[in-house]
Design an enzyme around this catalytic site. Structure first.
Site, PDB file in Angstrom:
ATOM      1  CG  HIS A 158      40.092  38.146  40.055  1.00 15.41           C
ATOM      2  ND1 HIS A 158      39.925  38.264  41.422  1.00 15.41           N
ATOM      3  CD2 HIS A 158      41.442  38.051  39.886  1.00 15.41           C
ATOM      4  CE1 HIS A 158      41.109  38.253  42.020  1.00 15.41           C
ATOM      5  NE2 HIS A 158      42.037  38.128  41.106  1.00 15.41           N
ATOM      6  CD  GLU A 163      36.955  40.008  42.383  1.00 14.40           C
ATOM      7  OE1 GLU A 163      37.097  38.884  41.851  1.00 14.40           O
ATOM      8  OE2 GLU A 163      37.629  40.360  43.371  1.00 14.40           O
TER       9      GLU A 163
HETATM   10  C1  F6R Z   1      47.064  41.763  40.362  1.00 12.36           C
HETATM   11  C2  F6R Z   1      45.842  41.301  39.709  1.00 12.36           C
HETATM   12  C3  F6R Z   1      45.175  40.037  40.060  1.00 12.36           C
HETATM   13  C4  F6R Z   1      46.129  38.859  40.304  1.00 12.36           C
HETATM   14  C5  F6R Z   1      45.355  37.628  40.743  1.00 12.36           C
HETATM   15  C6  F6R Z   1      46.270  36.469  41.100  1.00 12.36           C
HETATM   16  O1  F6R Z   1      47.492  42.996  39.829  1.00 12.36           O
HETATM   17  O2  F6R Z   1      45.365  42.019  38.894  1.00 12.36           O
HETATM   18  O3  F6R Z   1      44.255  39.692  39.042  1.00 12.36           O
HETATM   19  O4  F6R Z   1      46.826  38.589  39.138  1.00 12.36           O
HETATM   20  O5  F6R Z   1      44.573  37.946  41.873  1.00 12.36           O
HETATM   21  O6  F6R Z   1      46.998  36.806  42.233  1.00 12.36           O
HETATM   22  P1  F6R Z   1      48.184  35.858  42.758  1.00 12.36           P
HETATM   23  O7  F6R Z   1      49.229  35.881  41.715  1.00 12.36           O
HETATM   24  O8  F6R Z   1      48.636  36.495  44.044  1.00 12.36           O
HETATM   25  O9  F6R Z   1      47.578  34.506  42.949  1.00 12.36           O
END
Ligand code: F6R
Length: 261
Positions: A158, A163
């Site tokens: 995503h 998603e």
């Molecule tokens: C956050 C977002 C998400 C995150 C992704 C990765 O604003 O849009 O797409 O970039 O879920 O999250 P982390 O960096 O926590 O693994």
């Protein structure tokens, strides 16, 4: 095989056809990769002090904001910058500590000279969420559009909270989070009953309108998603794969995330 030569260098991604300006920047450590992204943001802001930045939350981005805070201390000003975050949880008041609004203040906005009124996140407690989504799109458009959109990537491919199954033309809207996203993000919540299962997110169509995109992937949990996104078919099954068709995208990764490339 994706062209990989040396660590810490950027190269044009010759493996991608029909792409004007696609690049892969590989780094030994997650911190080096985050610093690379921070430097790219800083360059945009230096060139255009009133740049419109598309921002992201998530663990991957925390060292990026730390680096930008240090640069602000050393004189890089965000006073003219306008920002639009990708997403916000549904039902969390902006003052809730785990809302993305509060998170952005905690990890970035409160430590630099960006003007609070120039920072934008969707309001996940709006009574009319359709109107809120349309207003967010309009607000982006009125600035002239996003100069640089930064992205993390979910383990399921995503971007934002688009998603698998999201369509390429999707716009800002309410979405239901995938079970894997809920479980990945449960680390940020003390109590599971507080964790929202829906969010409001920029759509893939919204994201793809940014003039430049930089996507950062670090850690081995992102290796499969990054490989699918960069080298797999362009498909709603992996929303990040639509970036292959954007005219200016930089993929930035550490060696763990790049393991399968
Ligand atoms: C956050 C977002 C998400 C995150 C992704 C990765 O604003 O849009 O797409 O970039 O879920 O999250 P982390 O960096 O926590 O693994």
């Amino acid at each position: 095989m994706f062209p990989i030569n040396e660590w810490g260098t950027s190269m044009s991604a010759a493996a991608f056809e029909n792409v004007e300006n696609e690049e892969l920047a590989l780094h030994r450590t997650a911190n080096d990769a985050a610093t690379d992204l921070a430097n790219r943001i800083a360059n945009i802001v230096r060139d255009k002090p009133d740049a419109v930045l598309g921002l992201a939350t998530g663990g991957t981005m925390e060292p990026v904001y730390e680096a930008l805070i240090a640069m602000n201390r050393d004189g890089l000003s965000f006073a003219g910058v306008r920002s639009f975050n990708l997403d916000e949880y549904l039902g969390l008041d902006p003052t809730h500590p785990m809302s993305y609004r509060a998170t952005m203040h905690r990890i970035f906005f409160d430590h630099v000279d960006i003007l609070p009124e120039n920072t934008h996140l969707p309001n996940g407690t709006a009574t009319d969420l359709t109107a809120e989504s349309a207003a967010y799109e309009n607000a982006i458009r009125q600035t002239g559009g996003i100069d640089l959109q930064i992205l993390g990537i979910g383990r399921n491919g995503h971007i934002g909270f688009n998603e698998p199954g999201s369509t390429v033309n999707s716009r800002t809207r309410v979405v239901t989070l995938a079970p894997d996203t809920i479980s990945a993000n449960s680390r940020f919540f003390n109590r599971t009953e507080e964790q929202p299962v829906q969010a409001i997110t920029m759509g893939l169509g919204t994201i793809l309108e940014a003039r430049q995109i930089a996507i950062l992937a670090t850690g081995k949990s992102k290796a499969r998603a990054l490989d699918n996104a960069m080298r797999g078919p362009v498909t709603p099954d992996c929303p990040a794969s639509f970036l292959q068709d954007h005219k200016s995208v930089s993929w930035i990764a550490d060696n763990e995330a790049a393991d399968l490339l």
